[in-house]
Design an enzyme around this catalytic site. Structure first.
Site, PDB file in Angstrom:
ATOM      1  N   SER A 190     -67.931 104.170  61.892  1.00  0.00           N
ATOM      2  CA  SER A 190     -67.595 105.520  61.443  1.00  0.00           C
ATOM      3  C   SER A 190     -66.740 106.245  62.479  1.00  0.00           C
ATOM      4  CB  SER A 190     -68.881 106.286  61.120  1.00  0.00           C
ATOM      5  OG  SER A 190     -68.598 107.522  60.515  1.00  0.00           O
ATOM      6  N   ASP A 194     -62.422 111.159  59.207  1.00  0.00           N
ATOM      7  CA  ASP A 194     -62.838 110.335  60.329  1.00  0.00           C
ATOM      8  C   ASP A 194     -62.358 108.910  60.090  1.00  0.00           C
ATOM      9  OD1 ASP A 194     -64.627 109.653  58.326  1.00  0.00           O
ATOM     10  OD2 ASP A 194     -66.428 109.842  59.554  1.00  0.00           O
ATOM     11  N   ASP A 225     -63.537 106.002  59.198  1.00  0.00           N
ATOM     12  CA  ASP A 225     -63.835 105.237  57.984  1.00  0.00           C
ATOM     13  C   ASP A 225     -63.710 106.093  56.733  1.00  0.00           C
ATOM     14  OD1 ASP A 225     -66.181 106.719  58.448  1.00  0.00           O
ATOM     15  OD2 ASP A 225     -67.440 105.191  57.509  1.00  0.00           O
ATOM     16  N   ASP A 282     -65.238 108.465  55.140  1.00  0.00           N
ATOM     17  CA  ASP A 282     -66.256 108.950  54.207  1.00  0.00           C
ATOM     18  C   ASP A 282     -66.543 110.433  54.437  1.00  0.00           C
ATOM     19  OD1 ASP A 282     -67.539 108.616  56.632  1.00  0.00           O
ATOM     20  OD2 ASP A 282     -69.237 107.499  55.833  1.00  0.00           O
TER      21      ASP A 282
END
Length: 474
Positions: free
Chosen positions: A122, A264, A266, A268
């Site tokens: 992440s 960010d 990733d 999500d």
């Protein structure tokens, strides 16, 4: 002989075929409340990914599984060993390649696969890596629903005892076009005006769908950190960090953009800036998105939000005659609560936004599209749209502290404030009075104590914050 702190490492002794000693080191602290994260290669490495994949197969017994990865430098090698572990366990692997985390959720939900794993840490710095796992229908796997079962199976060496299985197959699949059509299905694309948008991808793969969506909607895209680079040359890929916002803010002012969005690594999570460059908290965006969706889908629907800052969402949902529910923060907990309550939408101050029509999963593109549609229909500036949700409300934003004993600090805070208002233990410790409120909790992803304070007056905000900091720093 290897010597490591006992609280960090567990050393498993194995005998190789030539009777020499081999030590496989695994740090079981990588198993967090709702994902796996650690530093590569000290905490997570190729061998650990192979073994974790085997134990995933042992616990969940999937027939076919989707895999993908983020842009981190270590992700290709880790994914390769993870795929080997799955195939050696008899699992058919569908590799969807270089993706955002929400693309994995889409693939599992839309194509009815048995589950999925994305190799990602992440927003953590580049030296980290990890995994997010889901079961069928993109149902999250957390510490309560199997993640610790995988950990315990590893501790017991059960992956070493697994019988020989027929090797699983390996195929690839390009999901990009289907994914883009899915997220565009949340809006009437014909109504969206050709805005100028600063888009900060933070060196992740979100740049790819965003570029295609911008072309379809005739947006003027001002790209920032758009070329994927897993070394994250400008620091942790987390737009929530104040130091990471300045570049986005400056580019909005320089270009005269209508708004800015930042994801960010990733993708999500998605965060917004208005036309002046001002950052907008996820607490206010949750309230705005709740209003948009309740207008679209009916006021009787349920909306879920986390306990860090609640007043803006509570006020908006009550005004719309919706049903507001406070839930423990963290993507697995929010998704489980959404499913159990069949909630329309959920939002976190951390800028995770979840949608019933997105398999109850979070997504970083759908909020962006909903905001563009809302801007188009309202004929207002972004700053004007967000103003009603901020009016009469003051907040510190999330404050992070490194302390020696998190539990001891929280005990002292409770001791001081418990008689002053209504307590809640949904996530950490919350205390609410008519004029101010706070939530203090330990992080699920980092060794930090987190504090959020909200108040009706700015002076009260500073007073309560200062009082609690005295206890934190004692």
């Amino acid at each position: 002989m290897f010597t490591f702190p006992a609280f960090l490492f567990i050393i498993a002794f194995l005998q190789s075929t030539d009777k020499t000693k081999e030590y496989i080191i695994m740090n079981y602290d990588i198993f967090r409340a709702y994902d796996i994260r650690g530093v590569y290669p000290q905490d997570v490495n190729e061998e650990s990914y192979y073994r974790i994949a085997r134990c995933y197969a042992l616990i969940f017994k999937p027939k076919n599984l989707v895999v993908g990865m983020d842009a981190r430098v270590s992700s290709p090698a880790l994914k390769k060993k993870m795929v080997e572990g799955l195939m050696d366990s008899g699992v058919n692997v569908i590799d969807i390649g270089e993706i955002t985390t929400d693309m994995l959720y889409f693939a599992v939900g839309a194509y009815d696969y048995c589950g999925g794993i994305v190799v990602s840490a992440s927003h953590n710095p580049g030296q980290y890596n990890g995994m997010k796992m889901v079961r069928e229908k993109a149902t999250a796997i957390s510490s309560d629903t199997g993640l610790f079962d995988i950990r315990d199976a590893l501790k017991a060496g059960k992956d070493k005892e697994m019988p020989q299985a027929d090797k699983g197959s390996y195929t690839t699949r390009d999901i990009m076009d289907d994914y883009i059509e899915h997220v565009l299905g949340f809006v009437d694309r014909e109504t969206i005006k050709p805005f100028t948008v600063v888009a900060n991808a933070n060196f992740g793969y979100v740049s790819r769908p965003v570029k295609k969506i911008a072309e379809k909607l005739n947006l003027t895209l001002v790209p920032l950190n758009f070329e994927p680079d897993g070394s994250f040359p400008k620091g942790p890929p987390d737009p929530m960090l104040k130091d990471n916002r300045t570049e986005t803010e400056a580019l909005v002012r320089k270009t005269g953009a209508d708004l800015a969005v930042a994801w960010d690594a990733d993708a999500d999570r998605v965060m917004f800036h208005d036309e002046t460059g001002r950052f907008i908290s996820g607490a206010y965006m949750t309230a705005m998105l709740a209003e948009i969706l309740l207008k679209q889908h009916g006021h009787e629907n349920k909306i879920i939000f986390d306990p860090r800052v609640i007043w803006p969402a509570q006020k908006t949902i009550a005004h719309m005659n919706g049903q507001g529910i406070v839930s423990k923060s963290g993507h697995t907990f929010m998704k489980d609560r959404m499913r159990s309550d069949n909630a329309l939408f959920a939002g976190e101050m951390s800028a995770h936004y979840y949608f019933r029509d997105n398999f109850y999963a979070d997504n970083g593109i759908i909020p962006f599209l909903l905001v563009l549609q809302h801007l188009s229909q309202s004929k207002q500036l972004m700053s004007q749209l967000i103003a009603p949700f901020m009016e009469g409300h003051f907040m510190t934003g999330e404050l992070n502290y490194k302390v020696k004993d998190i539990k001891a600090v929280m005990t002292e805070v409770q001791k001081k404030y418990s008689h002053m208002g209504e307590e809640s233990f949904i996530d950490g410790y919350s205390l609410e009075t008519p004029s101010w409120r706070f939530n203090i909790r330990s992080s699920n992803t980092e060794p930090l104590l987190r504090l959020n304070v909200e108040a009706r007056e700015e002076e009260l905000l500073e007073k309560i914050k200062s009082e609690i900091e005295v206890l934190i720093n004692a």
